[in-house]
Design a protein around this motif. Sequence first.
Motif, PDB file in Angstrom:
ATOM      1  N   SER A 151       0.842  -1.200   0.000  1.00  0.00           N
ATOM      2  CA  SER A 151       0.000   0.000   0.000  1.00  0.00           C
ATOM      3  C   SER A 151       0.879   1.253   0.000  1.00  0.00           C
ATOM      4  N   HIS A 152       0.372   2.312  -0.645  1.00  0.00           N
ATOM      5  CA  HIS A 152       1.079   3.590  -0.678  1.00  0.00           C
ATOM      6  C   HIS A 152       0.319   4.616   0.157  1.00  0.00           C
ATOM      7  N   VAL A 153       1.076   5.418   0.912  1.00  0.00           N
ATOM      8  CA  VAL A 153       0.477   6.469   1.736  1.00  0.00           C
ATOM      9  C   VAL A 153       1.255   7.760   1.499  1.00  0.00           C
ATOM     10  N   TRP A 154       0.509   8.840   1.237  1.00  0.00           N
ATOM     11  CA  TRP A 154       1.099  10.168   1.097  1.00  0.00           C
ATOM     12  C   TRP A 154       0.674  10.977   2.318  1.00  0.00           C
ATOM     13  N   LEU A 155       1.624  11.545   3.040  1.00  0.00           N
ATOM     14  CA  LEU A 155       1.319  12.312   4.241  1.00  0.00           C
ATOM     15  C   LEU A 155       1.400  13.805   3.967  1.00  0.00           C
ATOM     16  N   ASN A 156       0.369  14.518   4.361  1.00  0.00           N
ATOM     17  CA  ASN A 156       0.365  15.969   4.260  1.00  0.00           C
ATOM     18  C   ASN A 156       1.170  16.561   5.422  1.00  0.00           C
ATOM     19  N   ALA A 157       1.320  17.869   5.434  1.00  0.00           N
ATOM     20  CA  ALA A 157       2.131  18.538   6.454  1.00  0.00           C
ATOM     21  C   ALA A 157       1.577  18.295   7.856  1.00  0.00           C
ATOM     22  N   GLY A 158       2.482  18.219   8.839  1.00  0.00           N
ATOM     23  CA  GLY A 158       2.089  18.080  10.233  1.00  0.00           C
ATOM     24  C   GLY A 158       1.336  16.808  10.535  1.00  0.00           C
ATOM     25  N   SER A 159       1.729  15.703   9.911  1.00  0.00           N
ATOM     26  CA  SER A 159       0.998  14.441  10.063  1.00  0.00           C
ATOM     27  C   SER A 159       1.916  13.331  10.576  1.00  0.00           C
ATOM     28  N   LYS A 160       1.291  12.297  11.152  1.00  0.00           N
ATOM     29  CA  LYS A 160       2.059  11.164  11.668  1.00  0.00           C
ATOM     30  C   LYS A 160       1.287   9.867  11.446  1.00  0.00           C
ATOM     31  N   LEU A 161       1.982   8.862  10.925  1.00  0.00           N
ATOM     32  CA  LEU A 161       1.415   7.536  10.705  1.00  0.00           C
ATOM     33  C   LEU A 161       2.248   6.535  11.485  1.00  0.00           C
ATOM     34  N   THR A 162       1.607   5.707  12.312  1.00  0.00           N
ATOM     35  CA  THR A 162       2.319   4.682  13.068  1.00  0.00           C
ATOM     36  C   THR A 162       1.684   3.318  12.808  1.00  0.00           C
ATOM     37  N   TYR A 163       2.522   2.277  12.852  1.00  0.00           N
ATOM     38  CA  TYR A 163       2.039   0.906  12.652  1.00  0.00           C
ATOM     39  C   TYR A 163       3.058  -0.054  13.244  1.00  0.00           C
ATOM     40  N   SER A 164       2.589  -1.253  13.580  1.00  0.00           N
ATOM     41  CA  SER A 164       3.476  -2.240  14.186  1.00  0.00           C
ATOM     42  C   SER A 164       4.423  -2.807  13.142  1.00  0.00           C
ATOM     43  N   LYS A 165       5.567  -3.297  13.598  1.00  0.00           N
ATOM     44  CA  LYS A 165       6.569  -3.804  12.669  1.00  0.00           C
ATOM     45  C   LYS A 165       6.212  -5.178  12.107  1.00  0.00           C
ATOM     46  N   ASP A 166       5.164  -5.799  12.649  1.00  0.00           N
ATOM     47  CA  ASP A 166       4.674  -7.036  12.023  1.00  0.00           C
ATOM     48  C   ASP A 166       3.504  -6.746  11.091  1.00  0.00           C
TER      49      ASP A 166
END
Length: 361
Positions: A151-166
């Motif tokens: 999957s592809h994700v584009w982040l806008n300004a002032g944003s944060k994406l977190t996910y587990s390493k599994d």
Amino acid sequence: MNNKRIWELMGRKLAGEASVEELQELEGLLREHPDLHFPVEAIANIWKTTPDPAERAEGEEAHTRLINRMQDRGISIGLPAEEQQAAVFQLEEGKRRPWLRYVAAAAVAGVLIAAAAWWWQPSGKTAHSPAISEVATRNGSRTSVQLPDGSHVWLNAGSKLTYSKDFGNNNREVNLSGEAFFDIAKNADYPFIIHTARMDVKVLGTRFNLKAYPDDKMTEATLLQGSIEASLKGRPGERIILKPTEKILVSDDSSALHTVKASEPVMAVKHLTYYAEQEDAIVETSWMENKLVFRDESFASLAARMERWYGVTIRFADKQKEELRFTGVFAQENIQQALQALQMTAAFNYTLHGTEIIINQ
């Protein structure tokens, strides 16, 4: 994780010898291992505190006991005891040699981090750092990432994406704070789930935009292709299915959606809006084209978006100016050009001090 590297960097920071690059490296390591934020903060506070002689003697005894106990368990804390004692002695005697300050600080930081790891380790179990990956952007910047599932994700300004390493092995769940455009790879076995403060979004394979800035009154999911299922945090059991060209808006403020006041989150489903005659000129995803689009938007709301877009801070000295409303598009304009363009349609003045802008009469 390289514990030694973390306490080396922490030691240099405490001693005042860390370079900008080393501080950035330390910040990056702490982002990868959020479980260390609390002990590291505690270390900094302890380092700044000057105990009285009785407390210092007691602390030194406890420090020695801790070292011996850790070494008995086969845990290395970096420096031999002789070097640690010499370094601390030299530091307390006021001999301000930079390398001795660093050695002493590194020794203390190493002991405390090791102690924290040992202290919080559950009985009979091996301590593990939460396996969390994070991608974040500052105000004034944007980025993109390909997740392990494709999957592809584009982040806008002032944003944060977190996910587990599994992620991608037996789950596809992420947490979003800010705004992102998702192009999700299909996987019928594991739905893709995005958690935000006000709602969760569940998809199988689709393209959509999700805006969930913590300071905004509204959380908004905009669907371009496929389908998504949205569930509100305060309304368990209720599911809203979106079709292409639809968007869902969720707010804790009923007035923002022009609905009857309620004690639970309120929501509305609407259609996409366009800022030009072309069908692909979509307001909700205009940031992907490097355009800041606004339609009949209050100056207060627009200022918050401009802060993230340009990486500035905007403050209203004249609160009445917050109610001014604007419609337009910014593409290549810098912050001063943008403000000058707004002045052409409304009466206000501003002063600029570095990255701080003050709106006045």
